[in-house]
Design an enzyme around this catalytic site. Structure first.
Site, short mmCIF file in Angstrom:
data_model
loop_
_atom_site.label_atom_id
_atom_site.label_comp_id
_atom_site.label_asym_id
_atom_site.label_seq_id
_atom_site.Cartn_x
_atom_site.Cartn_y
_atom_site.Cartn_z
N HIS A 151 -7.73 1.81 1.83
CA HIS A 151 -6.63 2.63 1.33
C HIS A 151 -5.59 1.74 0.67
O HIS A 151 -5.26 0.68 1.16
CB HIS A 151 -6.02 3.52 2.42
N HIS A 177 -1.83 1.55 -0.66
CA HIS A 177 -0.50 2.15 -0.51
C HIS A 177 0.29 1.99 -1.81
O HIS A 177 0.31 0.91 -2.41
CB HIS A 177 0.29 1.46 0.61
#
Length: 127
Positions: free
Chosen positions: A99, A101
């Site tokens: 992931h 950010h």
């Protein structure tokens, strides 16, 4: 972590409305934001590390991030962004699903933002 236990996989299967919906990746609002507009871009496939992404997933991850940066800039008018990936447990990755950010930043949101990644580790040891 198995995909059945992964909070990102759960969010994908919950049919959450994404900010951006692509065949290989999706952008979502961060559940525990550090700033207004804090978002994450995640691959649909459960994969733990950047190096495990296919070339197409890697390209889509960063293309989608760039698209979302433009959208966040238009919506929130930040002065800058913090863009980050913790790639593996030793780097601080708490959810083993890649992931990225995207955190909108504004001048004065912290007293001294200088140093960025350099503050993640102590200074190197002398030889």
């Amino acid at each position: 972590m198995a995909p059945t236990d992964c909070p990102f996989c759960a969010r994908l299967h919950a049919r959450e409305t994404p900010l951006i919906d692509e065949p290989l990746v999706v952008a979502l609002v961060e559940e525990h934001p550090h700033a207004i507009g804090h978002s994450v871009v995640i691959p649909r496939r459960h994969v733990g590390r950047l190096i495990e992404l296919s070339d197409d997933e890697h390209q889509s991850l960063f293309d989608t991030a760039r698209q979302l940066l433009h959208e966040l800039e238009a919506r929130h008018h930040p002065d800058a962004f913090t863009v980050g990936v913790n790639d593996g447990a030793a780097a601080g990755q708490s959810v083993p699903h890649v992931h990225l950010h995207l955190v909108p930043r504004h001048s004065g949101d912290v007293p001294n933002p200088r140093g960025g990644i350099r503050k993640a580790l102590p200074p190197p040891l002398a030889d």
